[in-house]
Structure formats: C-alpha cells, structure tokens
Design a protein around this motif. Structure first.
Motif, PDB file in Angstrom:
ATOM      1  N   HIS A  60       0.593  -1.205  -0.013  1.00 50.89           N
ATOM      2  CA  HIS A  60       0.192  -0.085  -0.093  1.00 50.89           C
ATOM      3  C   HIS A  60       0.718   1.235  -0.037  1.00 50.89           C
ATOM      4  O   HIS A  60       0.723   2.129  -0.710  1.00 50.89           O
ATOM      5  CB  HIS A  60      -0.743   0.135   1.237  1.00 50.89           C
ATOM      6  CG  HIS A  60      -1.985   0.908   1.107  1.00 50.89           C
ATOM      7  ND1 HIS A  60      -1.907   2.383   1.610  1.00 50.89           N
ATOM      8  CD2 HIS A  60      -3.285   0.981   1.051  1.00 50.89           C
ATOM      9  CE1 HIS A  60      -3.064   2.848   1.505  1.00 50.89           C
ATOM     10  NE2 HIS A  60      -3.878   2.156   1.008  1.00 50.89           N
ATOM     11  N   ARG A 299     -13.268  -4.070  -3.801  1.00 52.45           N
ATOM     12  CA  ARG A 299     -11.902  -4.372  -3.323  1.00 52.45           C
ATOM     13  C   ARG A 299     -11.354  -5.833  -3.622  1.00 52.45           C
ATOM     14  O   ARG A 299     -10.142  -5.843  -4.084  1.00 52.45           O
ATOM     15  CB  ARG A 299     -11.692  -4.024  -1.835  1.00 52.45           C
ATOM     16  CG  ARG A 299     -10.374  -4.007  -1.426  1.00 52.45           C
ATOM     17  CD  ARG A 299     -10.505  -3.654   0.117  1.00 52.45           C
ATOM     18  NE  ARG A 299     -10.972  -4.629   1.114  1.00 52.45           N
ATOM     19  CZ  ARG A 299     -10.510  -5.594   1.585  1.00 52.45           C
ATOM     20  NH1 ARG A 299      -9.160  -5.946   1.293  1.00 52.45           N
ATOM     21  NH2 ARG A 299     -11.151  -6.521   2.271  1.00 52.45           N
ATOM     22  N   PHE A 337      -2.503  -1.733  -7.415  1.00 51.75           N
ATOM     23  CA  PHE A 337      -3.507  -1.202  -6.263  1.00 51.75           C
ATOM     24  C   PHE A 337      -4.278  -2.328  -6.048  1.00 51.75           C
ATOM     25  O   PHE A 337      -4.875  -2.409  -4.675  1.00 51.75           O
ATOM     26  CB  PHE A 337      -4.178   0.075  -6.772  1.00 51.75           C
ATOM     27  CG  PHE A 337      -5.174   0.113  -7.950  1.00 51.75           C
ATOM     28  CD1 PHE A 337      -6.351  -0.571  -7.807  1.00 51.75           C
ATOM     29  CD2 PHE A 337      -4.522   0.110  -9.459  1.00 51.75           C
ATOM     30  CE1 PHE A 337      -7.177  -0.706  -9.078  1.00 51.75           C
ATOM     31  CE2 PHE A 337      -5.456  -0.116 -10.441  1.00 51.75           C
ATOM     32  CZ  PHE A 337      -6.842  -0.580 -10.214  1.00 51.75           C
ATOM     33  N   ALA A 340      -2.094  -3.713  -3.147  1.00 53.44           N
ATOM     34  CA  ALA A 340      -2.091  -2.536  -2.024  1.00 53.44           C
ATOM     35  C   ALA A 340      -3.406  -2.545  -1.158  1.00 53.44           C
ATOM     36  O   ALA A 340      -3.437  -2.410   0.120  1.00 53.44           O
ATOM     37  CB  ALA A 340      -1.998  -1.254  -2.776  1.00 53.44           C
ATOM     38  N   MET A 341      -4.597  -2.912  -1.874  1.00 51.78           N
ATOM     39  CA  MET A 341      -5.940  -2.888  -0.972  1.00 51.78           C
ATOM     40  C   MET A 341      -6.241  -4.239  -0.485  1.00 51.78           C
ATOM     41  O   MET A 341      -6.969  -4.426   0.440  1.00 51.78           O
ATOM     42  CB  MET A 341      -7.029  -2.633  -1.783  1.00 51.78           C
ATOM     43  CG  MET A 341      -7.144  -1.223  -2.221  1.00 51.78           C
ATOM     44  SD  MET A 341      -8.726  -0.587  -3.229  1.00 51.78           S
ATOM     45  CE  MET A 341      -8.569  -1.601  -4.817  1.00 51.78           C
ATOM     46  N   ASP A 343      -3.054  -5.324   1.691  1.00 53.63           N
ATOM     47  CA  ASP A 343      -1.822  -5.120   2.514  1.00 53.63           C
ATOM     48  C   ASP A 343      -2.433  -4.940   3.985  1.00 53.63           C
ATOM     49  O   ASP A 343      -2.729  -4.062   4.526  1.00 53.63           O
ATOM     50  CB  ASP A 343      -1.137  -3.937   1.938  1.00 53.63           C
ATOM     51  CG  ASP A 343       0.163  -3.722   2.709  1.00 53.63           C
ATOM     52  OD1 ASP A 343       0.481  -4.758   3.619  1.00 53.63           O
ATOM     53  OD2 ASP A 343       1.076  -2.866   2.348  1.00 53.63           O
ATOM     54  N   ARG A 346      -1.713  -2.106   6.388  1.00 53.32           N
ATOM     55  CA  ARG A 346      -2.323  -0.637   6.276  1.00 53.32           C
ATOM     56  C   ARG A 346      -3.882  -1.232   6.171  1.00 53.32           C
ATOM     57  O   ARG A 346      -4.743  -0.171   6.514  1.00 53.32           O
ATOM     58  CB  ARG A 346      -1.970   0.130   5.141  1.00 53.32           C
ATOM     59  CG  ARG A 346      -0.741   0.551   5.071  1.00 53.32           C
ATOM     60  CD  ARG A 346      -0.329   1.482   6.084  1.00 53.32           C
ATOM     61  NE  ARG A 346       0.992   2.273   6.197  1.00 53.32           N
ATOM     62  CZ  ARG A 346       1.547   1.698   7.161  1.00 53.32           C
ATOM     63  NH1 ARG A 346       1.507   0.707   7.830  1.00 53.32           N
ATOM     64  NH2 ARG A 346       2.849   2.244   7.142  1.00 53.32           N
ATOM     65  N   GLU A 361      -8.371   3.424   2.809  1.00 48.41           N
ATOM     66  CA  GLU A 361      -7.830   1.980   2.558  1.00 48.41           C
ATOM     67  C   GLU A 361      -8.176   1.547   1.245  1.00 48.41           C
ATOM     68  O   GLU A 361      -7.667   0.398   0.689  1.00 48.41           O
ATOM     69  CB  GLU A 361      -8.904   1.206   3.555  1.00 48.41           C
ATOM     70  CG  GLU A 361      -8.336   1.394   5.034  1.00 48.41           C
ATOM     71  CD  GLU A 361      -9.107   0.340   5.987  1.00 48.41           C
ATOM     72  OE1 GLU A 361      -9.177  -0.709   5.834  1.00 48.41           O
ATOM     73  OE2 GLU A 361      -9.682   1.074   6.983  1.00 48.41           O
TER      74      GLU A 361
END
Length: 420
Positions: A60, A299, A337, A340-341, A343, A346, A361
């Motif tokens: 992220h 997501r 990404f 990243a979503m 991860d 975070r 987020e």
C-alpha cells in the motif's frame, strides 16, 4: 470521417471484441485468474520485484508513493491519447504544470459537485426502470449497468447517440486501446483509427448544431456549459479543447461501471451474509452503507490489477527500508493497487469483508495527480446502479454458466441473475 469507414466489415458491432482464440485466449484468462495469488505471494516475499525493465509495487505505501510522485513516475498515456484526440492535449497525459492545472480547473467549472445528487437520483431511476422491465431475470453487465451508464453519462456530458455507429462500442474500444492494450494489437488499432476521428467528428457536429440553433447553453449539460463559457469569451474553451475534453471523458468514464459493478455483485453473490446485509441496506434506503458494501466488494475484484507508470527520472521507491528499490529512467513501474488494498500492513484483516472501512484504505480510482477525474461521480452512483436489483426478493444467480460472472480480459462480460 465518412460513415462508410464505420461500415467496414473489420469493425464489429459487439461492445466487447471476441476473446482471443485458442491457447492465447486461455492463457489470457488464466493470467487474470492467477493475478491475485501471484500478487499476494509477491507482497509477502518480494514486495518490489524487478523483471527486466518492469518493477511491480505491491504494498500500500509503495503504490501510494508511486502515484504521488508524478515527477519521477509519470502517467504513460500521452502517445495513445494523441491518437484518440488527433494530437490535442488532454490533462490525463500531461505532467504537472500550468497547462495541466489550467485544464483541470477549466473542467471543474463545468463538472460540478452540486451535480452529484441529481446524477445519483437519475442513476437509481434508470436502474429501477431496467430492473422493473426485466421480468424477474436480467443480464447485469449490458442490460443493466452498461444501459444505465451510457444513458446517464451521455446525457450529462452532452453526447447523444451518433446517427451512424454505436457510442458504447466507440467508447469501449477506445478505452481498451488506451488502458488495456499493452501489446498494441494491430486489429484493435485498425478499429481505433476509424472510431477516434468518428468520435471527434460526432462531438464537433453536436457543438456546431447547438450553435446553429442558438441552444449553446441548453440543455444544462457539460457540453452546454463549455459552449456558454466559450460564448462569454473564456479563452480556454476553444472548439479543440472542448471537443478533446468531452471525448476523453466519454472514453474514460462510461466503460468503467460495466466492468466494476457486475464484479462487485459477483463478490456479494459469493458471500450470502454480505449479500443479505447489502439487500437490507438497499431496502432501508441506507445509501451510505450500501455504498460501503459495493466499494468493499470492488476491493476483492477491482478495475484492474494495477496501473503503469513511466519512470521519467531515476528514483528509489521505499527509500530507507529493507525493500528499497532504485529504478532507472525509462523503466516501467506497475502500481498494483489491487494488491495494495490487500496489504495487512495498512488494512486490518484484509481478507475479511468489511463494508465500514476507512476511505484511505481504498485506491479504486488511483491517487495523486492523475486520480480518476470522475471518481466523485463513481462514488455517488455506482451503488445506486445495483440498489433496485438488491431490493428485489430472492435475488439469486441464474442456473448454469450464465449465473457466474464471465470475463473477457479485464472486462466483465456476462452475469445473469433472477429474482421474484
């Protein structure tokens, strides 16, 4: 651009091009299926891997850093945008500077925050009409979401259906060329070379028609507002600038919801408890909570695994950490990404479906200088395209393969559901 070019038998009337045949098509499908697992392994064991001239950012923090550092990691869209626009600049392909900021400011004058409530109401009304007329069975990608989106955004931008051709085909093929054609398919380029000038000519013709009839500011849509500012002597609003902006918004906007909204519904259908709760929110009129369910579902299957960035100057990602990676000028960074979503550094419990996550987020629409210009419209309308369907009792998959989401590359292709 003559109408004859659009009658060329090489131009399909299907919104999505046929899947690649044989082994190529199978491999393409398998890559998309395997992407989440592959990115998950990289995120855990090699979060900034390099494969030749390609670096993949999977965490992220690193994805946000790449998106936020435009001077080093530039958007690589200019060359293909020039094909679509006929060489006219559009802010998606520009680096930060006066030209970029002036263009964005000019479009913010005509794409306004106070439009969002009306767009939301219209999205829900159009979706309700489609669902109510479906007789208890509806194909979600085309008959619901694509139908709603192109009507909603075509009217808002001021782009009527062309007398020859199909705006859904035009916008989707140009979107594919711009964002989903890394190999440069020659067959797609043949179509783009016909469609792009047709799109420009269609928008220019609508501008000329409005001026000739004295209706430059009527109706109150984005094109009308641009023409009104042009008539008032505002220097930015030349024909070329207006035509380019409207065309690029049409290419970048309407093709997205038919990709992500059916994918969100597919994720809800896989989770009966989440589906039931989302239906309850829809029936209760809790639009904020419903939006949370749709964003969270997205997501788990977002628009794409990632977005590329061109390394304009040597730079180091995650400097000062053990995973730091220096990338040379001329390389490409894929800001993943989707990874990243997921991860856990975070996002608390990233594998848990949680419709009440915090806004930071999510990176569905990018981040930084080239964050999606239409993100606020997406956030105001995407969940409402599903709301009327979610309100129906006994919402369920259609029997057989039709009831499972099929994909064509990055595009959602077909999903049929039934309801009482």
């Amino acid at each position: 651009m003559s109408g004859g070019a659009l009658s060329d038998p090489r131009l399909s009337t299907l919104v999505l091009r046929p899947r690649p045949p044989g082994l190529k098509g199978w491999i393409t499908g398998q890559v998309m299926v395997a992407a989440p697992l592959g990115l998950g392994l990289l995120r855990r064991f090699a979060p900034l891997p390099r494969f030749g001239n390609l670096v993949i950012a999977t965490l992220h923090d690193d994805v946000v850093e790449v998106f936020a550092t435009d001077a080093a990691f530039a958007a690589p869209y200019r060359d293909k945008l020039d094909v679509i626009t006929g060489g006219e600049p559009f802010f998606l392909g520009l680096a930060d500077g006066p030209e970029y900021r002036g263009a964005v400011a000019a479009m913010r004058r005509v794409v306004r925050p106070d439009d969002l409530p009306g767009l939301a109401r219209q999205a829900e009304a159009l979706a309700e009409k489609a669902v109510a007329g479906a007789g208890g069975r509806i194909e979600v990608v085309d008959a619901l979401v694509r139908e709603v989106t192109f009507k909603l955004l075509g009217d808002y931008l001021g782009v009527p259906p062309p007398p020859k051709g199909d705006i859904r085909v035009w916008a989707t093929r140009l979107f594919e060329f711009q964002f989903a054609d890394p190999g440069g398919d020659p067959a797609l380029r043949v179509q783009v070379d016909a469609i792009a000038p047709a799109m420009r000519a269609h928008i220019q013709g609508e501008m000329d028609r409005r001026r000739a009839t004295g209706a430059a500011a009527q109706p109150d849509d984005v094109l009308g507002r641009c023409l009104a500012l042009q008539a008032a002597g505002e220097s930015w609003y030349t024909d070329a600038a207006i035509r380019t902006a409207i065309a690029c918004l049409m290419v970048g906007g309407p093709p997205q919801p038919p990709m992500v909204v059916p994918q969100a519904l597919e994720q809800l259908l896989r989770r009966p408890e989440a589906l039931a709760d989302a239906q309850r929110a829809a029936r209760d009129g809790d639009d904020d909570l419903l939006a949370g369910y749709v964003l969270e579902a997205m997501r788990f299957d977002p628009l794409a695994p990632g977005l590329p960035r061109h390394v304009a100057a040597e730079a180091t990602i995650a400097a000062g950490t053990r995973r730091a990676r220096t990338v040379p000028a001329g390389a490409t960074v894929l800001a993943a990404f989707a990874s990243a979503m997921m991860d856990a550094r975070r996002l608390p419990d990233p594998k848990v479906f949680n419709p009440r996550r915090l806004a930071y987020e999510y990176i569905h629409f990018g981040h930084g200088l080239h964050e999606c210009f239409g993100r606020h419209i997406n956030r105001a309308t995407l969940h409402l395209m599903l709301k009327p369907l979610l309100r129906r009792p006994n919402l369920r998959r259609a029997p057989g393969p039709a009831g499972r989401l099929s994909k064509n590359g990055v595009f959602a292709e077909r999903l049929v559901v039934e309801f009482d």
